[in-house]
Design a protein around this motif. Structure first.
Motif, PDB file in Angstrom:
ATOM      1  N   ALA A 100      12.606 -23.198  37.782  1.00  0.00           N
ATOM      2  CA  ALA A 100      12.910 -22.544  38.895  1.00  0.00           C
ATOM      3  C   ALA A 100      12.087 -21.172  38.952  1.00  0.00           C
ATOM      4  O   ALA A 100      11.772 -20.563  39.959  1.00  0.00           O
ATOM      5  CB  ALA A 100      14.466 -21.918  38.575  1.00  0.00           C
ATOM      6  N   LEU A 101      11.633 -20.581  37.815  1.00  0.00           N
ATOM      7  CA  LEU A 101      11.045 -19.495  37.696  1.00  0.00           C
ATOM      8  C   LEU A 101       9.740 -19.779  38.500  1.00  0.00           C
ATOM      9  O   LEU A 101       8.735 -18.937  39.077  1.00  0.00           O
ATOM     10  CB  LEU A 101      10.754 -19.061  36.519  1.00  0.00           C
ATOM     11  CG  LEU A 101      10.215 -17.638  36.001  1.00  0.00           C
ATOM     12  CD1 LEU A 101      10.762 -16.685  36.513  1.00  0.00           C
ATOM     13  CD2 LEU A 101       9.799 -17.543  34.510  1.00  0.00           C
ATOM     14  N   CYS A 102       9.037 -20.916  38.116  1.00  0.00           N
ATOM     15  CA  CYS A 102       7.797 -21.455  38.610  1.00  0.00           C
ATOM     16  C   CYS A 102       7.935 -21.529  40.136  1.00  0.00           C
ATOM     17  O   CYS A 102       7.036 -21.094  40.985  1.00  0.00           O
ATOM     18  CB  CYS A 102       7.419 -22.882  38.253  1.00  0.00           C
ATOM     19  SG  CYS A 102       6.405 -23.739  39.246  1.00  0.00           S
ATOM     20  N   LYS A 103       9.090 -21.842  40.960  1.00  0.00           N
ATOM     21  CA  LYS A 103       9.143 -21.896  42.403  1.00  0.00           C
ATOM     22  C   LYS A 103       9.190 -20.351  42.674  1.00  0.00           C
ATOM     23  O   LYS A 103       8.857 -20.069  43.858  1.00  0.00           O
ATOM     24  CB  LYS A 103      10.365 -22.649  42.795  1.00  0.00           C
ATOM     25  CG  LYS A 103      10.227 -23.922  42.334  1.00  0.00           C
ATOM     26  CD  LYS A 103       8.985 -24.732  42.858  1.00  0.00           C
ATOM     27  CE  LYS A 103       9.018 -26.080  42.545  1.00  0.00           C
ATOM     28  NZ  LYS A 103       8.577 -26.516  41.115  1.00  0.00           N
ATOM     29  N   LEU A 104      10.015 -19.364  42.089  1.00  0.00           N
ATOM     30  CA  LEU A 104      10.083 -18.133  42.202  1.00  0.00           C
ATOM     31  C   LEU A 104       8.562 -17.395  42.562  1.00  0.00           C
ATOM     32  O   LEU A 104       8.345 -16.541  43.184  1.00  0.00           O
ATOM     33  CB  LEU A 104      10.741 -17.313  41.553  1.00  0.00           C
ATOM     34  CG  LEU A 104      10.994 -15.718  41.645  1.00  0.00           C
ATOM     35  CD1 LEU A 104      11.391 -15.490  43.089  1.00  0.00           C
ATOM     36  CD2 LEU A 104      11.643 -15.033  40.546  1.00  0.00           C
ATOM     37  N   ALA A 105       8.018 -17.776  41.411  1.00  0.00           N
ATOM     38  CA  ALA A 105       6.380 -17.394  41.292  1.00  0.00           C
ATOM     39  C   ALA A 105       5.808 -18.073  42.425  1.00  0.00           C
ATOM     40  O   ALA A 105       4.701 -17.005  43.007  1.00  0.00           O
ATOM     41  CB  ALA A 105       5.667 -17.702  40.225  1.00  0.00           C
ATOM     42  N   ALA A 106       5.729 -19.296  42.900  1.00  0.00           N
ATOM     43  CA  ALA A 106       5.211 -20.016  44.015  1.00  0.00           C
ATOM     44  C   ALA A 106       5.424 -19.015  45.446  1.00  0.00           C
ATOM     45  O   ALA A 106       4.476 -18.615  46.290  1.00  0.00           O
ATOM     46  CB  ALA A 106       5.623 -21.183  44.258  1.00  0.00           C
ATOM     47  N   VAL A 107       6.719 -18.660  45.670  1.00  0.00           N
ATOM     48  CA  VAL A 107       6.810 -17.860  46.751  1.00  0.00           C
ATOM     49  C   VAL A 107       6.226 -16.696  46.931  1.00  0.00           C
ATOM     50  O   VAL A 107       5.655 -16.124  47.858  1.00  0.00           O
ATOM     51  CB  VAL A 107       8.510 -17.713  46.965  1.00  0.00           C
ATOM     52  CG1 VAL A 107       8.845 -16.562  48.087  1.00  0.00           C
ATOM     53  CG2 VAL A 107       9.423 -18.894  47.071  1.00  0.00           C
ATOM     54  N   LEU A 108       6.319 -15.940  45.624  1.00  0.00           N
ATOM     55  CA  LEU A 108       5.647 -14.477  45.573  1.00  0.00           C
ATOM     56  C   LEU A 108       4.135 -14.861  45.876  1.00  0.00           C
ATOM     57  O   LEU A 108       3.542 -13.961  46.521  1.00  0.00           O
ATOM     58  CB  LEU A 108       6.179 -13.890  44.215  1.00  0.00           C
ATOM     59  CG  LEU A 108       7.468 -13.504  44.068  1.00  0.00           C
ATOM     60  CD1 LEU A 108       7.575 -12.942  42.458  1.00  0.00           C
ATOM     61  CD2 LEU A 108       7.893 -12.444  45.218  1.00  0.00           C
ATOM     62  N   GLY A 109       3.583 -15.642  45.202  1.00  0.00           N
ATOM     63  CA  GLY A 109       2.043 -16.105  45.383  1.00  0.00           C
ATOM     64  C   GLY A 109       1.916 -16.470  46.910  1.00  0.00           C
ATOM     65  O   GLY A 109       0.815 -15.705  47.688  1.00  0.00           O
ATOM     66  N   ASN A 110       2.649 -17.051  47.475  1.00  0.00           N
ATOM     67  CA  ASN A 110       2.377 -17.418  48.908  1.00  0.00           C
ATOM     68  C   ASN A 110       2.207 -16.213  49.815  1.00  0.00           C
ATOM     69  O   ASN A 110       1.677 -15.739  50.700  1.00  0.00           O
ATOM     70  CB  ASN A 110       3.470 -18.301  49.636  1.00  0.00           C
ATOM     71  CG  ASN A 110       3.596 -19.540  49.008  1.00  0.00           C
ATOM     72  OD1 ASN A 110       2.301 -20.080  48.243  1.00  0.00           O
ATOM     73  ND2 ASN A 110       4.388 -20.490  49.060  1.00  0.00           N
ATOM     74  N   LEU A 111       3.408 -15.178  49.468  1.00  0.00           N
ATOM     75  CA  LEU A 111       3.593 -14.017  50.438  1.00  0.00           C
ATOM     76  C   LEU A 111       2.357 -12.845  50.050  1.00  0.00           C
ATOM     77  O   LEU A 111       1.868 -12.660  51.013  1.00  0.00           O
ATOM     78  CB  LEU A 111       4.933 -13.379  49.925  1.00  0.00           C
ATOM     79  CG  LEU A 111       6.332 -14.179  50.421  1.00  0.00           C
ATOM     80  CD1 LEU A 111       7.472 -13.568  49.984  1.00  0.00           C
ATOM     81  CD2 LEU A 111       6.257 -14.412  52.006  1.00  0.00           C
ATOM     82  N   ILE A 112       2.001 -12.710  48.891  1.00  0.00           N
ATOM     83  CA  ILE A 112       1.207 -12.055  48.430  1.00  0.00           C
ATOM     84  C   ILE A 112      -0.183 -12.454  48.724  1.00  0.00           C
ATOM     85  O   ILE A 112      -1.136 -11.607  49.463  1.00  0.00           O
ATOM     86  CB  ILE A 112       1.027 -11.640  46.984  1.00  0.00           C
ATOM     87  CG1 ILE A 112       2.420 -10.841  46.640  1.00  0.00           C
ATOM     88  CG2 ILE A 112      -0.076 -10.400  46.634  1.00  0.00           C
ATOM     89  CD1 ILE A 112       2.587 -10.500  45.176  1.00  0.00           C
ATOM     90  N   PHE A 113      -0.531 -13.546  48.429  1.00  0.00           N
ATOM     91  CA  PHE A 113      -1.978 -14.219  48.863  1.00  0.00           C
ATOM     92  C   PHE A 113      -2.133 -14.531  50.213  1.00  0.00           C
ATOM     93  O   PHE A 113      -3.276 -14.098  50.879  1.00  0.00           O
ATOM     94  CB  PHE A 113      -2.375 -15.389  48.100  1.00  0.00           C
ATOM     95  CG  PHE A 113      -2.772 -15.137  46.624  1.00  0.00           C
ATOM     96  CD1 PHE A 113      -3.978 -14.980  46.146  1.00  0.00           C
ATOM     97  CD2 PHE A 113      -1.804 -14.945  45.598  1.00  0.00           C
ATOM     98  CE1 PHE A 113      -4.424 -14.736  45.016  1.00  0.00           C
ATOM     99  CE2 PHE A 113      -1.810 -14.601  44.343  1.00  0.00           C
ATOM    100  CZ  PHE A 113      -3.502 -14.589  44.116  1.00  0.00           C
ATOM    101  N   GLY A 114      -0.987 -14.791  50.950  1.00  0.00           N
ATOM    102  CA  GLY A 114      -0.941 -15.260  52.324  1.00  0.00           C
ATOM    103  C   GLY A 114      -1.218 -13.870  53.184  1.00  0.00           C
ATOM    104  O   GLY A 114      -1.950 -13.817  54.304  1.00  0.00           O
ATOM    105  N   SER A 115      -0.745 -12.475  52.634  1.00  0.00           N
ATOM    106  CA  SER A 115      -0.931 -11.390  53.364  1.00  0.00           C
ATOM    107  C   SER A 115      -2.373 -10.807  53.080  1.00  0.00           C
ATOM    108  O   SER A 115      -2.763 -10.060  53.938  1.00  0.00           O
ATOM    109  CB  SER A 115       0.036 -10.378  52.919  1.00  0.00           C
ATOM    110  OG  SER A 115      -0.185 -10.370  51.716  1.00  0.00           O
TER     111      SER A 115
END
Length: 728
Positions: A677-692
């Motif tokens: 679950a922590l892995c998926k939270l990090a994935a969401v944050l990574g998508n948002l930060i790197f996507g921007s």
């Protein structure tokens, strides 16, 4: 005659009483002898599995016990006197199951100390911990006796399909996102939700189903979560509204979130120590196979606009929906195959179900021996240690409430049990391991998923720049009495004048009209994608069955013109997407690039160790990010993507193995679920930060990913080495 009859009846009754008393005395002797054997068995510390003399001694005692029983049973005539309550036979004896802990009245359970209710909970937990350590050693020897063969390979492929479904779920949203945005008229402000909603569902599902696997069993938890995923994945391919589509993908992600923690926990519990690292790494390949399957299906299905049908203009079933259905097939296959597999025997032993565990272990042994051509080999294990059960259960009697209140209390009890098990992951001695694993899982996921989003976006950005550079410009053209029945693509028309022209059954793709005048023109059955009329004037014209609306008429003046039977919804045109094949092919190559890393990690996992592979892979992945400075073309960026994926897969495989080995059985799936679950939270944050950061600068994403991965790798090297440990 009457006196002799009475004497004969009294004699028979007396004989029967004597026989019963003799049998009771024999049973007491058996129980005492078994207790002595149990104590001697514990002192020998499982030498009966290894020492031939001890084994002979054990079976000689068993033979003596049987002689005592047979001698005393000879005086009873159960066949003629009917059924007696004291003469009940343990039902497992008909199946060859050793009676462990099942007692009759006035008998004491084996290994169960009396007066547990007067002991402190800490004392009970200490006894349970000692039992678990004893069970871990014995279970390892039992699994070695069962061997590694057909049963493990059958379970390998069944669980592999479930893991494949998880890999498909991660990729499917990214592939359908551009098509779904167009098909459902999703605004740019709302399109980001579709990419994050699945990860949100997987995050909650990983924690919930991981906890449930420790409460109700690995097989049952996996069956339910995969069924939830399959049902809502199919349903999402038919819904038309954006809100309902989001809800279905959320619940689909919630279901598939339990796949990874339950699959690895399940499979690790039927593997011997020397096989565990290698075969868990081979199992990881199914996640890669899922990614390849999703990429290949997207490449083959989505761009084909002809694979669709519609019911009017309100209901559209386009090819991307066919792709969603096809991607749900691995999940359905996993559910069907899983119904034929048994529960984890290690879980049954942990919850005190000795007989069920013994039957499954015997099934594993017999299946493997038959496959080896040794069906005559006997499963020699008679009795297995089960830990002391100190769980607290809450029940509501049927006459104290309705079914709703009972369901509510049951759900609350299960959720409380999951939370209690989760909190135990932060107790000694696993507290430090949980914290370190959380750091490694978060950093690896943040860097991997962040760059996985950044790579394709950078490639699409380069493609868009190249596409825009080839745009054709037309200035000041004057077109009269012309029929346009072909596609206009990647053009810009400035200060043009169109008189008595007809636009019939045609498509506009990335076409812009600026300061143009349309007089007495007719637009019929026109589809437009990325097309805009800016500062134009439209006079005495007619629009029939087109998708040209106010959103495409920017600062445009319309006089004496009419619109009839406009197309509703957004018109999707996969066949016109110049980058569709290319994007899916790039993802296919990136996923295929992890194959060498999978093979290397499986072959070297038990040779160089989990920690060396984890730390080395993460550090090398961080260093490889610096080569992105030289990625100035599409081919170079694709090469960097393949290199990065190939290096990180070894870290993922070793991290999965370490996680299942560091947690004991009673909280293994819960701990794994929390970390996932922590892995998926990090994935969401990574998508948002790197996507921007796409299109802004390369420096920040490269430095951020490198720093995070290297730091996570250094923390991973400080985890305890589990290569030589038995599974607790």
């Amino acid at each position: 005659m009457e006196d002799s009859y009475r004497d004969r009846t009294s004699l028979i009754r007396g004989a029967k009483d004597i026989a019963k008393e003799a049998k009771r005395q024999a049973v007491r002797k058996v129980n005492k002898a078994v207790d002595r054997a149990q104590n001697e068995y514990t002192q020998r510390s499982y030498n009966r599995f290894q020492d031939e003399e001890d084994e002979d001694y054990y079976y000689k005692q068993d033979a003596n016990y049987n002689e005592h029983v047979n001698e005393n049973d000879g005086g009873s005539s159960e066949d003629t006197e009917g059924h007696d309550e004291d003469d009940e036979v343990y039902e497992g004896e008909y199946q060859g199951i050793p009676n462990n802990g099942q007692q009759k009245e006035n008998q004491v359970a084996l290994g169960l100390p009396a007066m547990d209710q007067y002991k402190d909970r800490r004392e009970l937990e200490t006894e349970r911990k000692a039992d678990e350590e004893e069970l871990a050693q014995q279970y390892e020897l039992i699994i070695q006796e069962c061997g590694h063969g057909r049963f493990q390979w059958q379970l390998f492929f069944v669980l592999g399909m479930a893991l494949m479904a998880d890999g498909v779920e991660v990729f499917v949203v990214g592939f359908v996102l551009p098509s779904a945005e167009t098909d459902m008229c999703i605004p740019n402000s709302g399109s980001g939700w579709l990419g994050s909603i699945v990860y949100l569902g997987m995050m909650v599902g990983a924690f919930f189903w991981g906890g449930m696997a420790d409460k109700v069993g690995r097989r049952q938890s996996l069956l339910i979560c995969m069924s939830v995923n399959g049902f809502f994945a199919f349903l999402s391919s038919f819904v038309q509204g954006y809100g309902f589509f989001l809800l279905c993908r959320l619940l689909s992600g919630f279901g598939i979130g339990g796949a990874v923690p339950v699959v690895f926990s399940f499979f690790s519990e039927v593997l011997a120590r020397e096989k565990r690292g290698e075969h868990l790494s081979w199992l990881c390949m199914f996640w890669m196979i899922g990614g390849i399957y999703a990429s290949a299906m997207a490449w083959a299905i989505i761009p084909h606009y002809g694979w669709s049908f519609s019911m009017g203009s309100a209901y559209q079933f386009h090819s991307w929906r066919v792709f969603v259905i096809v991607c749900a097939l691995p999940c359905v296959g996993a559910v069907v195959a899983l119904t034929f597999m048994p529960e984890s025997p290690r879980y049954f032993l942990e919850v005190g179900k000795h007989d069920e565990a013994w039957m499954i272990l015997k099934q594993i042994h017999d299946t493997n021996m038959r496959a080896r051509g040794q069906p005559e080999k006997v499963f020699t294990v008679n009795r297995i240690k089960t830990p002391k059960q100190i769980d607290e259960l809450i029940e509501i009697q049927s006459d104290t409430g309705n079914w709703v209140s009972r369901c509510i209390v049951r759900v609350r009890t299960e959720l409380r049990g999951i939370w209690v098990t989760f909190m135990r992951c932060f107790h000694y001695p696993v507290k430090d391991n949980t914290v370190k694993l959380a750091i490694v899982w978060f950093t690896l996921s943040f860097g991997y998923y962040g760059l996985s989003v950044w790579f394709p976006d950078v490639i699409k950005h380069l493609q868009a720049d190249e596409y825009a550079s080839n745009k054709k410009n037309f200035t000041g053209e004057n077109v009269v009495n012309m029929t346009f029945n072909f596609t206009l693509e990647n053009q810009i028309h400035i200060n043009g004048e169109y008189t008595n022209d007809r636009f019939y059954k045609m498509k506009f793709k990335s076409v812009t009209f600026e300061n143009c005048v349309f007089k007495n023109c007719e637009f019929e059955d026109v589809t437009s994608v990325g097309t805009y009329f800016r500062n134009c004037t439209i006079l005495d014209s007619h629009f029939f069955y087109t998708d040209i609306d106010d959103s495409k008429l920017i600062n445009t003046v319309i006089k004496n013109s009419n619109f009839s039977e406009n197309k509703t919804g957004c018109q999707i045109t996969f066949d016109d997407d110049y980058s569709a094949y290319w994007v899916y092919f790039v993802n296919f190559l990136g996923t295929l690039a992890v194959l060498p890393g999978n093979i290397v990690s499986a072959l070297l996992m038990d040779k160089i160790g989990r920690l060396t592979m984890l730390g080395g892979s993460m550090v090398l992945s961080g260093i490889s990010c610096f080569f992105l400075w030289f990625g100035t073309s599409e081919s170079m960026m694709i090469g960097m993507l393949c290199l990065y994926n190939g290096l990180t897969i070894s870290a993922w495989n070793s991290l999965d193995v370490i996680t299942v080995e560091l947690y004991p059985t009673d909280r293994r799936a819960t701990g794994f679920g929390f970390l996932n679950a922590l892995c998926k939270l990090a994935a969401v944050l990574g998508n948002l930060i790197f996507g921007s950061l796409v299109g802004i600068t390369k420096a920040i994403p490269i430095l951020l990913a490198s720093t995070v991965l290297v730091c996570g790798g250094l923390v991973g090297l400080r985890l305890p080495d589990t290569r030589s440990n038995v599974l607790m």
